[in-house]
Write an enzyme that holds these catalytic residues in place. Structure first.
Site, PDB file in Angstrom:
ATOM      1  N   THR A 209      50.505  21.262  -5.725  1.00  0.00           N
ATOM      2  CA  THR A 209      51.385  21.512  -7.031  1.00  0.00           C
ATOM      3  C   THR A 209      52.439  21.954  -7.613  1.00  0.00           C
ATOM      4  O   THR A 209      52.598  23.214  -6.511  1.00  0.00           O
ATOM      5  CB  THR A 209      49.349  22.308  -7.431  1.00  0.00           C
ATOM      6  OG1 THR A 209      48.626  21.111  -7.838  1.00  0.00           O
ATOM      7  CG2 THR A 209      50.316  22.795  -8.847  1.00  0.00           C
ATOM      8  N   ARG A 237      37.228  14.719 -11.159  1.00  0.00           N
ATOM      9  CA  ARG A 237      37.525  15.804 -11.204  1.00  0.00           C
ATOM     10  C   ARG A 237      38.551  16.878 -11.469  1.00  0.00           C
ATOM     11  O   ARG A 237      39.593  15.980 -11.667  1.00  0.00           O
ATOM     12  CB  ARG A 237      37.333  15.746  -9.677  1.00  0.00           C
ATOM     13  CG  ARG A 237      37.399  16.713  -8.143  1.00  0.00           C
ATOM     14  CD  ARG A 237      38.741  17.343  -8.622  1.00  0.00           C
ATOM     15  NE  ARG A 237      38.585  18.229  -7.774  1.00  0.00           N
ATOM     16  CZ  ARG A 237      40.385  19.077  -7.577  1.00  0.00           C
ATOM     17  NH1 ARG A 237      41.405  19.134  -8.027  1.00  0.00           N
ATOM     18  NH2 ARG A 237      40.545  20.184  -6.853  1.00  0.00           N
ATOM     19  N   VAL A 238      37.957  18.091 -11.684  1.00  0.00           N
ATOM     20  CA  VAL A 238      38.660  19.375 -12.074  1.00  0.00           C
ATOM     21  C   VAL A 238      39.032  20.261 -11.586  1.00  0.00           C
ATOM     22  O   VAL A 238      38.594  20.534 -11.033  1.00  0.00           O
ATOM     23  CB  VAL A 238      38.521  19.426 -13.527  1.00  0.00           C
ATOM     24  CG1 VAL A 238      39.733  20.533 -14.261  1.00  0.00           C
ATOM     25  CG2 VAL A 238      38.993  17.885 -14.678  1.00  0.00           C
ATOM     26  N   GLY A 239      40.312  19.828 -11.327  1.00  0.00           N
ATOM     27  CA  GLY A 239      40.824  21.047 -10.398  1.00  0.00           C
ATOM     28  C   GLY A 239      40.957  22.554 -10.677  1.00  0.00           C
ATOM     29  O   GLY A 239      41.196  23.040 -12.018  1.00  0.00           O
ATOM     30  N   ASP A 240      41.491  23.800  -9.826  1.00  0.00           N
ATOM     31  CA  ASP A 240      42.437  24.930 -10.881  1.00  0.00           C
ATOM     32  C   ASP A 240      43.265  25.125 -11.465  1.00  0.00           C
ATOM     33  O   ASP A 240      43.309  25.959 -12.776  1.00  0.00           O
ATOM     34  CB  ASP A 240      41.973  25.620  -9.923  1.00  0.00           C
ATOM     35  CG  ASP A 240      43.833  25.327  -8.539  1.00  0.00           C
ATOM     36  OD1 ASP A 240      43.643  24.700  -8.842  1.00  0.00           O
ATOM     37  OD2 ASP A 240      44.176  26.200  -8.388  1.00  0.00           O
ATOM     38  N   THR A 260      47.966  27.688  -5.680  1.00  0.00           N
ATOM     39  CA  THR A 260      48.077  25.970  -4.891  1.00  0.00           C
ATOM     40  C   THR A 260      47.315  25.906  -3.933  1.00  0.00           C
ATOM     41  O   THR A 260      46.783  26.633  -3.310  1.00  0.00           O
ATOM     42  CB  THR A 260      49.431  25.330  -4.824  1.00  0.00           C
ATOM     43  OG1 THR A 260      49.575  24.120  -4.315  1.00  0.00           O
ATOM     44  CG2 THR A 260      49.907  26.127  -3.591  1.00  0.00           C
ATOM     45  N   GLY A 263      41.723  23.671  -5.236  1.00  0.00           N
ATOM     46  CA  GLY A 263      40.987  24.109  -6.061  1.00  0.00           C
ATOM     47  C   GLY A 263      39.470  25.009  -6.954  1.00  0.00           C
ATOM     48  O   GLY A 263      39.954  26.044  -7.852  1.00  0.00           O
TER      49      GLY A 263
HETATM   50  C1  SD4 Z   1      43.884  20.856  -7.229  1.00  0.00           C
HETATM   51  N1  SD4 Z   1      44.885  23.103  -6.554  1.00  0.00           N
HETATM   52  O1  SD4 Z   1      42.985  19.547  -8.002  1.00  0.00           O
HETATM   53  C2  SD4 Z   1      45.366  21.535  -7.644  1.00  0.00           C
HETATM   54  C3  SD4 Z   1      46.057  20.907  -6.205  1.00  0.00           C
HETATM   55  C4  SD4 Z   1      47.063  21.364  -5.298  1.00  0.00           C
HETATM   56  O2  SD4 Z   1      47.708  21.772  -2.986  1.00  0.00           O
HETATM   57  O3  SD4 Z   1      47.828  22.542  -5.662  1.00  0.00           O
HETATM   58  N2  SD4 Z   1      47.016  21.187  -3.945  1.00  0.00           N
HETATM   59  O4  SD4 Z   1      43.176  21.276  -6.865  1.00  0.00           O
END
Ligand code: SD4
Length: 350
Positions: A209, A237-240, A260, A263
């Site tokens: 990210t 799926r949704v991350g942070d 990053t 998430g």
């Molecule tokens: C996520 N934080 O979708 C993001 C991916 C990411 O290092 O940052 N990867 O979880």
């Protein structure tokens, strides 16, 4: 008054004995050592943050608004076909669909976000439109796409042949293990033990990210965060990264933070908001990021060993700090004093 060395000692004993007095003196010590990088300033995650910072700087150096700078900055990796973790050419989910997550926040505390957005490279600009043109904060999936198309964005195919090939490769085993790269272990001679597309040798960007926070010449803060999320994730799926408070948080009185890595772990501690609140209590940016990382370790010590999470923060004084779980998290800093340097964040595990 305590010096920086005794502050660090105190910090190691834990937050309970982390006196505000010692925190304040650590910040002062950092300032005296030249830790204040001033304004304007832009910082962002990973090595690709440098190119993004340069684009943001074009706006900041002319006295432009931090919000415009962070949007312009993160659009660079979003459009980069060689970057498989952000925007166009991001690795798809396990169904072969590229779904993007992004959010943005300005100096007034306004926020906009999109999650699971398909077919639009510049998810960050859609997020900004959500912030500016709707009474909402977050739009998801088809609704986000519908909104984007109604607001002048073109429908595109984001799945490039290269990303599709990596997905096809993954399909052979279809092992559902959307692990995030742990940078220092990425390129041993035998290759990765578990299949991890982000570790493929020869992959120029095995990073993730982009989170960017900036302070403009007027001292106003903004931030942006954008990603294609974990490669081959479950559809939906949704991350942070698109979640205000998790992947990004900005409080113009205090500072801004972004994250990053995996998430799910960041969401569980509402990481970026936590970092900003710690800075409100007087923690310098690095100490605030470190405390957030420590919470992840405390919550799940064995899992923490397997994953990467990094936080990056900027406070209202223009001080920058970061901290991560595993070695190898880099971030880029550009200001009048810092010539787009790439810094390796300190890590919990060595
Ligand atoms: C996520 N934080 O979708 C993001 C991916 C990411 O290092 O940052 N990867 O979880």
């Amino acid at each position: 008054m305590k010096d920086r060395r005794s502050f660090l000692k105190t910090a190691a004993l834990g937050a309970a004995v982390f006196s505000l007095d010692s925190i304040a003196s650590a910040a002062d010590a950092q300032a005296k050592k030249g830790g204040v990088t001033g304004k304007p300033i832009v910082v962002s995650t990973w090595d690709f943050g440098r190119a993004a910072n340069s684009a943001a700087w074009e706006i900041l150096k002319k006295g432009g608004r931090a919000l415009d700078a962070v949007e312009a900055g993160v659009r660079v990796p979003e459009a980069d076909p060689n970057n498989h973790t952000v925007g166009y050419s991001g690795y798809p989910d396990r169904d072969g669909r590229v779904t993007l997550d992004a959010c943005i926040m300005d100096e007034f505390g306004n926020a906009g976000s999109v999650c699971a957005l398909e077919h639009v490279t510049h998810a960050i600009s859609v997020a900004r439109k959500v912030m500016e043109k709707t009474p909402h904060v977050m739009l998801a999936g088809d609704g986000a796409l519908q909104f984007a198309l109604a607001n002048g964005f073109e429908k595109e195919n984001l799945l490039t042949p290269e990303a599709e090939k990596a997905w096809q490769e993954w399909l052979k085993k279809s092992e559902y293990k959307p692990v995030i790269n742990i940078e220092n272990k990425s390129y041993d001679s035998k290759g990765a033990t578990a299949f991890n597309p982000l570790m493929l040798p020869g992959n120029q960007y095995n990073h993730d990210t982009i989170g960017m926070v900036a302070m403009d010449a007027n001292g106003n803060l903004s931030g942006a965060c954008t990603t294609s999320g974990m490669a081959f994730k479950l559809h939906g799926r949704v991350g942070d990264s698109p979640i205000i408070g998790a992947g990004l948080y900005v409080d113009n009185e205090i500072g801004a933070a972004t994250s990053t890595g995996v998430g799910e772990e960041v969401i569980k501690i509402v990481g970026s908001h936590l970092v900003v609140e710690l800075m409100r209590q007087g923690y310098p940016p690095e100490a605030a990021c470190k405390e957030a990382v420590t919470r992840i370790v405390k919550r799940s010590p064995s899992k923490a060993k397997e994953i990467q999470v990094g936080f990056l923060a900027l406070n209202k004084k223009g001080q920058v700090g970061a901290y991560c779980l595993q070695p190898g998290f880099s971030y880029a800093v550009l200001s009048n004093e810092q010539n787009n340097v790439l810094i390796n964040g300190k890590s919990h595990f060595k």
